[in-house]
Design a protein around this motif. Structure first.
Motif, PDB file in Angstrom:
ATOM      1  N   ASP A  39      82.052 -11.098  74.388  1.00  0.00           N
ATOM      2  CA  ASP A  39      82.014  -9.641  74.559  1.00  0.00           C
ATOM      3  C   ASP A  39      80.766  -9.215  75.322  1.00  0.00           C
ATOM      4  N   LEU A  40      79.648  -9.837  75.020  1.00  0.00           N
ATOM      5  CA  LEU A  40      78.410  -9.511  75.731  1.00  0.00           C
ATOM      6  C   LEU A  40      78.527  -9.831  77.216  1.00  0.00           C
ATOM      7  N   VAL A  41      79.074 -10.995  77.517  1.00  0.00           N
ATOM      8  CA  VAL A  41      79.203 -11.409  78.921  1.00  0.00           C
ATOM      9  C   VAL A  41      80.136 -10.471  79.682  1.00  0.00           C
ATOM     10  N   LEU A  42      81.193 -10.012  79.041  1.00  0.00           N
ATOM     11  CA  LEU A  42      82.182  -9.178  79.713  1.00  0.00           C
ATOM     12  C   LEU A  42      81.789  -7.702  79.771  1.00  0.00           C
ATOM     13  N   HIS A  43      81.093  -7.206  78.737  1.00  0.00           N
ATOM     14  CA  HIS A  43      80.958  -5.759  78.612  1.00  0.00           C
ATOM     15  C   HIS A  43      79.524  -5.233  78.551  1.00  0.00           C
ATOM     16  N   ALA A  44      78.547  -6.039  78.177  1.00  0.00           N
ATOM     17  CA  ALA A  44      77.188  -5.527  78.039  1.00  0.00           C
ATOM     18  C   ALA A  44      76.552  -5.316  79.416  1.00  0.00           C
ATOM     19  N   PRO A  45      75.691  -4.313  79.573  1.00  0.00           N
ATOM     20  CA  PRO A  45      74.983  -4.120  80.843  1.00  0.00           C
ATOM     21  C   PRO A  45      74.013  -5.261  81.102  1.00  0.00           C
ATOM     22  N   GLU A  46      73.824  -5.581  82.378  1.00  0.00           N
ATOM     23  CA  GLU A  46      72.954  -6.709  82.723  1.00  0.00           C
ATOM     24  C   GLU A  46      71.494  -6.332  82.478  1.00  0.00           C
ATOM     25  N   PRO A  47      70.614  -7.335  82.323  1.00  0.00           N
ATOM     26  CA  PRO A  47      69.236  -7.081  81.886  1.00  0.00           C
ATOM     27  C   PRO A  47      68.461  -6.099  82.763  1.00  0.00           C
ATOM     28  N   GLY A  48      68.608  -6.203  84.077  1.00  0.00           N
ATOM     29  CA  GLY A  48      67.900  -5.291  84.965  1.00  0.00           C
ATOM     30  C   GLY A  48      68.332  -3.847  84.777  1.00  0.00           C
ATOM     31  N   ARG A  49      69.626  -3.641  84.536  1.00  0.00           N
ATOM     32  CA  ARG A  49      70.143  -2.294  84.293  1.00  0.00           C
ATOM     33  C   ARG A  49      69.590  -1.730  82.994  1.00  0.00           C
ATOM     34  N   VAL A  50      69.522  -2.561  81.944  1.00  0.00           N
ATOM     35  CA  VAL A  50      68.975  -2.102  80.671  1.00  0.00           C
ATOM     36  C   VAL A  50      67.488  -1.775  80.825  1.00  0.00           C
ATOM     37  N   GLN A  51      66.784  -2.571  81.599  1.00  0.00           N
ATOM     38  CA  GLN A  51      65.374  -2.284  81.870  1.00  0.00           C
ATOM     39  C   GLN A  51      65.223  -0.906  82.514  1.00  0.00           C
ATOM     40  N   ASP A  52      66.052  -0.618  83.508  1.00  0.00           N
ATOM     41  CA  ASP A  52      66.004   0.697  84.167  1.00  0.00           C
ATOM     42  C   ASP A  52      66.326   1.818  83.177  1.00  0.00           C
ATOM     43  N   LEU A  53      67.318   1.606  82.324  1.00  0.00           N
ATOM     44  CA  LEU A  53      67.687   2.611  81.338  1.00  0.00           C
ATOM     45  C   LEU A  53      66.572   2.838  80.326  1.00  0.00           C
ATOM     46  N   LEU A  54      65.879   1.777  79.937  1.00  0.00           N
ATOM     47  CA  LEU A  54      64.762   1.900  79.007  1.00  0.00           C
ATOM     48  C   LEU A  54      63.630   2.721  79.621  1.00  0.00           C
ATOM     49  N   VAL A  55      63.303   2.434  80.862  1.00  0.00           N
ATOM     50  CA  VAL A  55      62.241   3.184  81.545  1.00  0.00           C
ATOM     51  C   VAL A  55      62.639   4.657  81.676  1.00  0.00           C
ATOM     52  N   GLU A  56      63.879   4.912  82.053  1.00  0.00           N
ATOM     53  CA  GLU A  56      64.355   6.296  82.174  1.00  0.00           C
ATOM     54  C   GLU A  56      64.272   7.018  80.833  1.00  0.00           C
ATOM     55  N   TRP A  57      64.705   6.342  79.764  1.00  0.00           N
ATOM     56  CA  TRP A  57      64.629   6.930  78.420  1.00  0.00           C
ATOM     57  C   TRP A  57      63.186   7.228  78.047  1.00  0.00           C
ATOM     58  N   TRP A  58      62.283   6.292  78.301  1.00  0.00           N
ATOM     59  CA  TRP A  58      60.855   6.469  77.993  1.00  0.00           C
ATOM     60  C   TRP A  58      60.272   7.627  78.783  1.00  0.00           C
ATOM     61  N   GLU A  59      60.612   7.726  80.070  1.00  0.00           N
ATOM     62  CA  GLU A  59      60.110   8.833  80.885  1.00  0.00           C
ATOM     63  C   GLU A  59      60.598  10.175  80.357  1.00  0.00           C
TER      64      GLU A  59
END
Length: 206
Positions: free
Chosen positions: A80-100
């Motif tokens: 399920d993670l391989v098929l549906h989870a966002p890739e690490p770079g995308r999650v990194q971007d989302l984390l930075v956006e959330w923090w900002e």
């Protein structure tokens, strides 16, 4: 315009946040984070009202490296993670956006509260890099596991029995009758960690 949160006064504008990661194993840099939760906390060590926690799964780049025991513990399905989870770079971007979007004052950051921060921080640095980790998170972390060990030391110094014979998150939850509805889910564990830390701050050793 920056926001003012009801955080602990002595943090001087930095904001306490409970953090938990689920990983594919125990070796940071080889095994990977596959779920993360970051929960900003108020001055009562409770989730900040009106602030959405950061909570998501992360697609592993090397699913074949997962330790069998890790899969049993966190219960996340690798397919399920391989098929549906966002890739690490995308999650990194989302984390930075959330923090900002927290709009913390200039130069301020999140003060981590974690259970075994030494473990969690190694995986964060391997994933985010040292520079970004140090931008988002203060080095003055809190850790309920280390706090429990310190309270054991204090009790021994006073000639009292150790209040925490075991210092795992589940054991400390049991000590305070804290219900963790979904152990080894990052968000549920982050919430439980905050409750444990608050309980430890208010306990009386005598």
């Amino acid at each position: 315009m920056t926001k003012t949160y009801s955080g602990l006064v002595h943090l001087n504008g930095n904001l306490l946040a409970s953090i938990d990661l689920e990983t594919t194993g125990l070796q940071a840099g080889y095994h990977e984070p596959i779920q993360i939760a970051v929960v900003p906390l108020d001055s009562d060590i409770r989730p900040l009202e009106g602030v959405r926690p950061f909570y998501t799964t992360i697609r592993p780049e090397h699913p074949e490296r997962q330790q069998k025991r890790a899969g049993y513990v966190h219960g996340l399905k690798m397919e399920d993670l391989v098929l549906h989870a966002p890739e690490p770079g995308r999650v990194q971007d989302l984390l930075v956006e959330w923090w900002e979007n927290l709009d913390l004052p200039v130069g301020k950051m999140l003060v981590p509260l974690a259970h075994n921060w030494a473990f969690e921080s190694r995986f964060l640095e391997a994933w985010l890099g040292t520079g970004l980790t140090n931008t988002l998170f203060s080095g003055h972390a809190r850790d309920a596991m280390l706090f429990a060990l310190a309270l054991n030391d204090k009790s021994a110094f006073l000639g009292l029995p150790a209040p925490f014979p075991r210092v795992g998150l589940g054991s400390i939850c049991n000590r305070f009758k804290i219900v963790n509805p979904n152990p080894h889910d990052a968000l549920s564990d982050a919430m439980a960690e905050a409750e444990c830390y608050r309980a430890m701050l208010t306990m009386d050793l005598l």
